[in-house]
Design a protein around this motif. Sequence first.
Motif, PDB file in Angstrom:
ATOM      1  N   ARG A 166      62.760  37.176  92.755  1.00  0.00           N
ATOM      2  CA  ARG A 166      61.514  37.648  92.122  1.00  0.00           C
ATOM      3  C   ARG A 166      60.796  36.491  91.429  1.00  0.00           C
ATOM      4  O   ARG A 166      59.586  36.351  91.512  1.00  0.00           O
TER       5      ARG A 166
ATOM      6  N   GLY B  13      54.573  37.550  90.592  1.00  0.00           N
ATOM      7  CA  GLY B  13      53.394  38.397  90.863  1.00  0.00           C
ATOM      8  C   GLY B  13      53.232  38.799  92.317  1.00  0.00           C
ATOM      9  O   GLY B  13      52.280  39.499  92.649  1.00  0.00           O
ATOM     10  N   ALA B  14      54.153  38.345  93.183  1.00  0.00           N
ATOM     11  CA  ALA B  14      54.019  38.689  94.618  1.00  0.00           C
ATOM     12  C   ALA B  14      54.244  40.174  94.838  1.00  0.00           C
ATOM     13  O   ALA B  14      54.949  40.821  94.085  1.00  0.00           O
ATOM     14  N   ARG B  15      53.619  40.691  95.887  1.00  0.00           N
ATOM     15  CA  ARG B  15      53.909  42.079  96.292  1.00  0.00           C
ATOM     16  C   ARG B  15      54.901  41.996  97.444  1.00  0.00           C
ATOM     17  O   ARG B  15      54.672  41.306  98.423  1.00  0.00           O
ATOM     18  N   TRP B  16      56.015  42.699  97.300  1.00  0.00           N
ATOM     19  CA  TRP B  16      57.088  42.563  98.297  1.00  0.00           C
ATOM     20  C   TRP B  16      57.009  43.695  99.300  1.00  0.00           C
ATOM     21  O   TRP B  16      56.675  44.798  98.947  1.00  0.00           O
TER      22      TRP B  16
ATOM     23  N   THR C 165      54.846  51.266  83.368  1.00  0.00           N
ATOM     24  CA  THR C 165      55.196  50.094  84.162  1.00  0.00           C
ATOM     25  C   THR C 165      55.945  50.580  85.413  1.00  0.00           C
ATOM     26  O   THR C 165      55.828  51.746  85.775  1.00  0.00           O
ATOM     27  N   THR C 166      56.676  49.697  86.084  1.00  0.00           N
ATOM     28  CA  THR C 166      57.427  50.129  87.263  1.00  0.00           C
ATOM     29  C   THR C 166      58.912  49.849  87.068  1.00  0.00           C
ATOM     30  O   THR C 166      59.297  49.012  86.240  1.00  0.00           O
TER      31      THR C 166
ATOM     32  N   ASP D  67      62.024  41.915  85.825  1.00  0.00           N
ATOM     33  CA  ASP D  67      61.046  41.003  85.207  1.00  0.00           C
ATOM     34  C   ASP D  67      61.232  40.814  83.701  1.00  0.00           C
ATOM     35  O   ASP D  67      60.422  40.145  83.069  1.00  0.00           O
TER      36      ASP D  67
ATOM     37  N   ASP E  83      60.883  48.314  89.115  1.00  0.00           N
ATOM     38  CA  ASP E  83      61.189  46.924  89.481  1.00  0.00           C
ATOM     39  C   ASP E  83      60.912  45.956  88.330  1.00  0.00           C
ATOM     40  O   ASP E  83      61.691  45.034  88.082  1.00  0.00           O
ATOM     41  N   GLU E  84      59.789  46.185  87.672  1.00  0.00           N
ATOM     42  CA  GLU E  84      59.467  45.284  86.547  1.00  0.00           C
ATOM     43  C   GLU E  84      60.504  45.398  85.441  1.00  0.00           C
ATOM     44  O   GLU E  84      60.891  44.398  84.836  1.00  0.00           O
TER      45      GLU E  84
END
Lengths: 228, 103
Positions: free
Chosen positions: A220, A225-228, A67-68, A75, A70-71
Amino acid sequence: MNVAQRAARVDLLLELADDELILGWRNSEWTGVAPSLEEDVAFSSIAQNEIGHARALYELAAADLGTTADELALDRQPDEYRSAPLVELRQLEWARTIARHYLYESADAVRIEALQAADDPELAGLAAKIEREEIYHRMHAEMWIDRLLASAEGSRRLREAVEELWPYALGVLGEELRPVWEERVRARLGFGGPSATEPVQRGRPSDELRELWEEMTMVRRSAPGARW
Amino acid sequence: MIFEVFRQERKGQAFAHAGSFDAPDERFAETYAREFYGRRAESVALWIVPREYLREIDDFADELGRNYHRVDGYSLKEKLKLARSAAQVSRGEPAPPTRSGEG
Protein backbone atom coordinates in the motif's frame (compact mmCIF):
# COMPACT_ATOMS: atom_id res chain seq x y z
CA MET A 1 -26.48 6.57 20.11
CA ASN A 2 -24.82 9.79 21.31
CA VAL A 3 -21.36 11.01 20.33
CA ALA A 4 -19.60 9.45 23.32
CA GLN A 5 -21.31 6.10 22.81
CA ARG A 6 -20.40 6.11 19.13
CA ALA A 7 -16.76 6.90 19.94
CA ALA A 8 -16.68 4.07 22.50
CA ARG A 9 -18.14 1.71 19.91
CA VAL A 10 -15.49 2.68 17.35
CA ASP A 11 -12.74 2.10 19.93
CA LEU A 12 -14.13 -1.32 20.74
CA LEU A 13 -14.51 -2.25 17.07
CA LEU A 14 -10.93 -1.22 16.35
CA GLU A 15 -9.60 -3.25 19.28
CA LEU A 16 -11.43 -6.32 18.01
CA ALA A 17 -10.56 -5.76 14.37
CA ASP A 18 -6.88 -5.06 15.08
CA ASP A 19 -6.64 -8.21 17.22
CA GLU A 20 -8.14 -10.33 14.44
CA LEU A 21 -6.06 -8.74 11.68
CA ILE A 22 -2.74 -9.02 13.50
CA LEU A 23 -3.40 -12.53 14.77
CA GLY A 24 -4.56 -13.60 11.31
CA TRP A 25 -1.33 -12.20 9.93
CA ARG A 26 0.80 -13.96 12.55
CA ASN A 27 -1.00 -17.28 12.10
CA SER A 28 -0.57 -17.03 8.34
CA GLU A 29 3.20 -16.99 8.92
CA TRP A 30 2.78 -20.77 9.43
CA THR A 31 1.57 -21.25 5.86
CA GLY A 32 4.01 -23.63 4.23
CA VAL A 33 5.90 -24.42 7.43
CA ALA A 34 3.28 -25.99 9.72
CA PRO A 35 4.12 -29.42 11.20
CA SER A 36 2.01 -31.31 8.62
CA LEU A 37 0.31 -30.45 5.35
CA GLU A 38 -3.11 -31.00 6.90
CA GLU A 39 -2.28 -28.61 9.70
CA ASP A 40 -0.89 -26.17 7.20
CA VAL A 41 -4.21 -26.01 5.34
CA ALA A 42 -6.30 -25.92 8.53
CA PHE A 43 -4.25 -23.26 10.31
CA SER A 44 -4.00 -21.11 7.18
CA SER A 45 -7.74 -21.33 6.81
CA ILE A 46 -8.20 -20.18 10.41
CA ALA A 47 -5.84 -17.29 9.71
CA GLN A 48 -7.91 -16.34 6.70
CA ASN A 49 -11.11 -16.44 8.77
CA GLU A 50 -9.55 -14.06 11.30
CA ILE A 51 -8.69 -11.59 8.57
CA GLY A 52 -12.26 -11.94 7.28
CA HIS A 53 -13.58 -11.08 10.74
CA ALA A 54 -11.25 -8.10 10.88
CA ARG A 55 -12.66 -6.89 7.57
CA ALA A 56 -16.26 -7.10 8.79
CA LEU A 57 -15.39 -5.26 12.02
CA TYR A 58 -13.42 -2.54 10.19
CA GLU A 59 -16.37 -2.02 7.87
CA LEU A 60 -18.65 -1.30 10.78
CA ALA A 61 -16.11 1.11 12.27
CA ALA A 62 -15.48 2.68 8.86
CA ALA A 63 -19.17 3.48 8.44
CA ASP A 64 -19.10 5.37 11.76
CA LEU A 65 -15.87 7.18 10.89
CA GLY A 66 -16.67 7.95 7.25
CA THR A 67 -13.66 6.03 5.95
CA THR A 68 -13.02 2.56 4.46
CA ALA A 69 -12.02 -0.78 5.93
CA ASP A 70 -8.81 -0.79 3.86
CA GLU A 71 -7.76 2.60 5.15
CA LEU A 72 -8.34 1.49 8.73
CA ALA A 73 -6.50 -1.78 8.25
CA LEU A 74 -3.55 -0.59 6.21
CA ASP A 75 -3.17 3.20 6.24
CA ARG A 76 -2.80 3.88 9.96
CA GLN A 77 0.52 4.36 11.71
CA PRO A 78 1.80 1.58 14.03
CA ASP A 79 1.04 3.63 17.16
CA GLU A 80 -2.59 3.96 16.08
CA TYR A 81 -3.26 0.22 16.27
CA ARG A 82 -5.23 -0.96 19.28
CA SER A 83 -4.21 -4.63 19.14
CA ALA A 84 -3.37 -6.62 22.25
CA PRO A 85 0.38 -7.34 22.59
CA LEU A 86 -0.49 -11.07 22.77
CA VAL A 87 -1.38 -11.15 19.07
CA GLU A 88 1.64 -9.08 18.05
CA LEU A 89 4.23 -11.59 19.29
CA ARG A 90 6.08 -13.51 16.65
CA GLN A 91 5.91 -17.17 17.66
CA LEU A 92 8.39 -19.43 16.01
CA GLU A 93 7.67 -22.52 18.01
CA TRP A 94 4.57 -24.64 17.53
CA ALA A 95 3.71 -25.20 21.23
CA ARG A 96 3.90 -21.44 21.80
CA THR A 97 1.75 -20.80 18.77
CA ILE A 98 -0.85 -23.26 20.05
CA ALA A 99 -0.69 -21.73 23.54
CA ARG A 100 -1.24 -18.24 22.11
CA HIS A 101 -3.99 -19.57 19.82
CA TYR A 102 -5.80 -21.16 22.76
CA LEU A 103 -5.31 -18.19 25.13
CA TYR A 104 -6.55 -15.79 22.48
CA GLU A 105 -9.51 -17.88 21.30
CA SER A 106 -10.70 -18.48 24.85
CA ALA A 107 -10.51 -14.76 25.64
CA ASP A 108 -12.19 -13.89 22.36
CA ALA A 109 -15.02 -16.31 23.21
CA VAL A 110 -15.75 -14.43 26.46
CA ARG A 111 -15.69 -11.12 24.60
CA ILE A 112 -17.93 -12.36 21.76
CA GLU A 113 -20.44 -13.77 24.26
CA ALA A 114 -20.69 -10.37 25.92
CA LEU A 115 -21.11 -8.62 22.56
CA GLN A 116 -23.90 -10.95 21.48
CA ALA A 117 -25.82 -9.80 24.53
CA ALA A 118 -25.07 -6.14 23.77
CA ASP A 119 -27.75 -3.51 23.33
CA ASP A 120 -26.42 -2.61 19.90
CA PRO A 121 -28.17 -4.82 17.30
CA GLU A 122 -25.51 -4.24 14.61
CA LEU A 123 -22.71 -5.25 16.92
CA ALA A 124 -24.65 -8.16 18.44
CA GLY A 125 -25.53 -9.41 14.95
CA LEU A 126 -21.94 -9.30 13.75
CA ALA A 127 -20.74 -10.98 16.95
CA ALA A 128 -23.21 -13.82 16.37
CA LYS A 129 -21.97 -14.23 12.82
CA ILE A 130 -18.32 -14.26 13.90
CA GLU A 131 -19.10 -16.74 16.67
CA ARG A 132 -20.36 -19.28 14.14
CA GLU A 133 -16.81 -19.53 12.76
CA GLU A 134 -15.02 -19.05 16.06
CA ILE A 135 -16.59 -22.29 17.36
CA TYR A 136 -14.32 -24.17 14.96
CA HIS A 137 -11.26 -22.15 15.89
CA ARG A 138 -11.80 -23.13 19.52
CA MET A 139 -12.39 -26.73 18.51
CA HIS A 140 -9.03 -26.64 16.72
CA ALA A 141 -7.25 -24.93 19.63
CA GLU A 142 -8.70 -27.33 22.20
CA MET A 143 -7.87 -30.49 20.28
CA TRP A 144 -4.25 -29.33 20.14
CA ILE A 145 -4.25 -28.40 23.82
CA ASP A 146 -5.47 -31.89 24.71
CA ARG A 147 -2.93 -33.48 22.41
CA LEU A 148 -0.11 -31.56 24.08
CA LEU A 149 -1.47 -32.32 27.54
CA ALA A 150 -1.59 -36.03 26.72
CA SER A 151 2.20 -36.37 26.73
CA ALA A 152 4.81 -35.35 29.29
CA GLU A 153 6.89 -33.50 26.71
CA GLY A 154 3.83 -31.73 25.26
CA SER A 155 2.57 -30.77 28.74
CA ARG A 156 5.91 -29.33 29.71
CA ARG A 157 6.17 -27.26 26.55
CA LEU A 158 2.59 -26.03 26.80
CA ARG A 159 2.98 -25.08 30.44
CA GLU A 160 6.16 -23.13 29.78
CA ALA A 161 4.47 -21.30 26.91
CA VAL A 162 1.34 -20.50 28.94
CA GLU A 163 3.43 -19.13 31.81
CA GLU A 164 5.46 -16.99 29.46
CA LEU A 165 2.39 -15.66 27.62
CA TRP A 166 0.22 -15.18 30.70
CA PRO A 167 0.79 -11.42 31.24
CA TYR A 168 0.09 -10.85 27.54
CA ALA A 169 -3.05 -13.00 27.63
CA LEU A 170 -4.34 -11.00 30.61
CA GLY A 171 -4.13 -7.88 28.46
CA VAL A 172 -6.66 -9.08 25.86
CA LEU A 173 -9.75 -8.45 28.00
CA GLY A 174 -10.69 -5.57 30.25
CA GLU A 175 -11.08 -5.92 34.00
CA GLU A 176 -14.75 -6.75 33.73
CA LEU A 177 -14.40 -9.88 31.60
CA ARG A 178 -10.93 -11.01 32.65
CA PRO A 179 -11.94 -13.03 35.77
CA VAL A 180 -14.42 -15.18 33.79
CA TRP A 181 -11.72 -15.98 31.25
CA GLU A 182 -9.07 -16.70 33.88
CA GLU A 183 -11.32 -19.11 35.73
CA ARG A 184 -12.23 -20.99 32.54
CA VAL A 185 -8.64 -21.33 31.39
CA ARG A 186 -7.35 -22.56 34.74
CA ALA A 187 -10.20 -25.10 34.89
CA ARG A 188 -9.48 -26.31 31.36
CA LEU A 189 -5.70 -26.55 31.60
CA GLY A 190 -5.32 -27.39 35.25
CA PHE A 191 -2.78 -24.56 35.47
CA GLY A 192 -2.24 -20.97 34.41
CA GLY A 193 0.21 -18.19 35.06
CA PRO A 194 0.93 -16.63 38.45
CA SER A 195 -2.27 -15.02 39.74
CA ALA A 196 -0.86 -11.62 40.70
CA THR A 197 0.54 -10.80 37.27
CA GLU A 198 0.35 -7.32 35.81
CA PRO A 199 -1.32 -7.46 32.34
CA VAL A 200 0.58 -6.20 29.30
CA GLN A 201 -1.89 -3.56 28.13
CA ARG A 202 -2.94 -2.53 24.64
CA GLY A 203 -2.05 0.68 22.92
CA ARG A 204 1.74 0.50 23.29
CA PRO A 205 2.89 -0.93 19.99
CA SER A 206 5.67 -3.46 20.36
CA ASP A 207 8.76 -3.62 18.16
CA GLU A 208 7.28 -6.79 16.77
CA LEU A 209 4.18 -4.90 15.66
CA ARG A 210 6.31 -2.23 13.99
CA GLU A 211 8.19 -4.89 12.09
CA LEU A 212 4.96 -6.63 11.09
CA TRP A 213 3.44 -3.29 10.06
CA GLU A 214 6.40 -2.53 7.77
CA GLU A 215 5.73 -5.72 5.88
CA MET A 216 1.93 -5.67 6.04
CA THR A 217 1.58 -2.15 4.65
CA MET A 218 4.57 -2.27 2.28
CA VAL A 219 2.55 -2.69 -0.90
CA ARG A 220 0.00 0.00 0.00
CA ARG A 221 2.79 2.42 0.90
CA SER A 222 4.60 1.73 -2.37
CA ALA A 223 1.86 3.58 -4.25
CA PRO A 224 0.19 6.05 -1.90
CA GLY A 225 -3.35 6.98 -2.87
CA ALA A 226 -3.50 4.38 -5.66
CA ARG A 227 -6.77 2.67 -6.47
CA TRP A 228 -6.23 -1.08 -6.47
CA MET B 1 -3.91 -42.49 10.58
CA ILE B 2 -5.40 -42.07 7.11
CA PHE B 3 -9.02 -40.98 6.88
CA GLU B 4 -11.26 -41.12 3.82
CA VAL B 5 -13.87 -38.40 3.49
CA PHE B 6 -17.16 -38.61 1.64
CA ARG B 7 -19.30 -35.56 1.15
CA GLN B 8 -22.92 -34.90 0.34
CA GLU B 9 -23.48 -31.86 -1.81
CA ARG B 10 -27.23 -31.57 -1.33
CA LYS B 11 -29.68 -33.23 1.01
CA GLY B 12 -30.92 -36.52 -0.41
CA GLN B 13 -27.96 -36.94 -2.77
CA ALA B 14 -25.57 -39.85 -2.53
CA PHE B 15 -22.31 -39.28 -0.68
CA ALA B 16 -19.33 -39.15 -3.01
CA HIS B 17 -15.68 -39.65 -2.21
CA ALA B 18 -14.09 -36.25 -1.55
CA GLY B 19 -10.51 -37.15 -0.67
CA SER B 20 -8.31 -38.36 2.13
CA PHE B 21 -5.86 -36.98 4.67
CA ASP B 22 -3.61 -37.93 7.53
CA ALA B 23 -4.69 -37.04 11.07
CA PRO B 24 -3.50 -38.25 14.48
CA ASP B 25 -6.99 -39.14 15.73
CA GLU B 26 -10.72 -38.74 15.08
CA ARG B 27 -10.94 -35.32 16.68
CA PHE B 28 -8.23 -33.94 14.40
CA ALA B 29 -9.93 -35.70 11.51
CA GLU B 30 -13.21 -33.91 12.21
CA THR B 31 -11.54 -30.52 12.35
CA TYR B 32 -9.52 -31.14 9.20
CA ALA B 33 -12.56 -32.50 7.33
CA ARG B 34 -14.53 -29.37 8.23
CA GLU B 35 -11.72 -27.13 7.05
CA PHE B 36 -11.03 -29.04 3.83
CA TYR B 37 -14.49 -30.01 2.66
CA GLY B 38 -16.99 -27.92 4.57
CA ARG B 39 -15.91 -24.36 5.11
CA ARG B 40 -17.15 -22.96 1.81
CA ALA B 41 -20.62 -24.46 2.24
CA GLU B 42 -19.77 -27.00 -0.49
CA SER B 43 -21.17 -29.89 1.56
CA VAL B 44 -24.27 -30.41 3.67
CA ALA B 45 -22.82 -33.50 5.36
CA LEU B 46 -19.55 -35.43 5.58
CA TRP B 47 -18.67 -39.03 6.38
CA ILE B 48 -15.22 -39.47 7.87
CA VAL B 49 -13.95 -43.05 7.87
CA PRO B 50 -10.57 -44.40 8.97
CA ARG B 51 -9.15 -46.09 5.89
CA GLU B 52 -8.37 -49.24 7.87
CA TYR B 53 -12.11 -49.76 8.39
CA LEU B 54 -12.81 -49.81 4.67
CA ARG B 55 -12.77 -53.20 3.02
CA GLU B 56 -11.96 -53.01 -0.62
CA ILE B 57 -12.95 -55.83 -2.94
CA ASP B 58 -11.63 -55.74 -6.46
CA ASP B 59 -11.58 -59.32 -7.71
CA PHE B 60 -14.74 -60.26 -9.54
CA ALA B 61 -15.51 -63.31 -11.64
CA ASP B 62 -17.64 -62.67 -14.70
CA GLU B 63 -16.50 -65.58 -16.82
CA LEU B 64 -19.83 -66.05 -18.56
CA GLY B 65 -20.59 -62.37 -19.17
CA ARG B 66 -23.93 -62.55 -17.37
CA ASN B 67 -24.20 -58.82 -16.93
CA TYR B 68 -28.01 -59.05 -17.34
CA HIS B 69 -28.00 -60.22 -13.72
CA ARG B 70 -26.70 -56.86 -12.59
CA VAL B 71 -28.95 -55.14 -10.06
CA ASP B 72 -28.22 -51.77 -11.63
CA GLY B 73 -29.65 -53.15 -14.87
CA TYR B 74 -28.26 -52.52 -18.31
CA SER B 75 -28.22 -49.09 -19.84
CA LEU B 76 -31.27 -48.57 -22.03
CA LYS B 77 -29.70 -45.43 -23.44
CA GLU B 78 -26.67 -47.39 -24.53
CA LYS B 79 -28.85 -50.00 -26.27
CA LEU B 80 -30.94 -47.32 -27.99
CA LYS B 81 -27.83 -45.56 -29.22
CA LEU B 82 -26.48 -48.77 -30.68
CA ALA B 83 -29.83 -49.55 -32.30
CA ARG B 84 -30.09 -46.06 -33.82
CA SER B 85 -26.63 -46.10 -35.22
CA ALA B 86 -27.25 -49.59 -36.65
CA ALA B 87 -30.43 -48.28 -38.31
CA GLN B 88 -28.62 -45.27 -39.81
CA VAL B 89 -25.77 -47.38 -41.08
CA SER B 90 -28.26 -49.65 -42.81
CA ARG B 91 -29.83 -46.54 -44.48
CA GLY B 92 -26.40 -45.44 -45.64
CA GLU B 93 -26.23 -42.39 -43.29
CA PRO B 94 -23.13 -41.67 -41.28
CA ALA B 95 -23.42 -42.63 -37.61
CA PRO B 96 -23.89 -39.59 -35.34
CA PRO B 97 -20.85 -38.57 -33.37
CA THR B 98 -21.00 -39.91 -29.84
CA ARG B 99 -21.17 -37.27 -27.17
CA SER B 100 -19.16 -37.78 -24.05
CA GLY B 101 -21.09 -37.99 -20.84
CA GLU B 102 -24.03 -39.75 -22.48
CA GLY B 103 -25.34 -43.08 -21.28
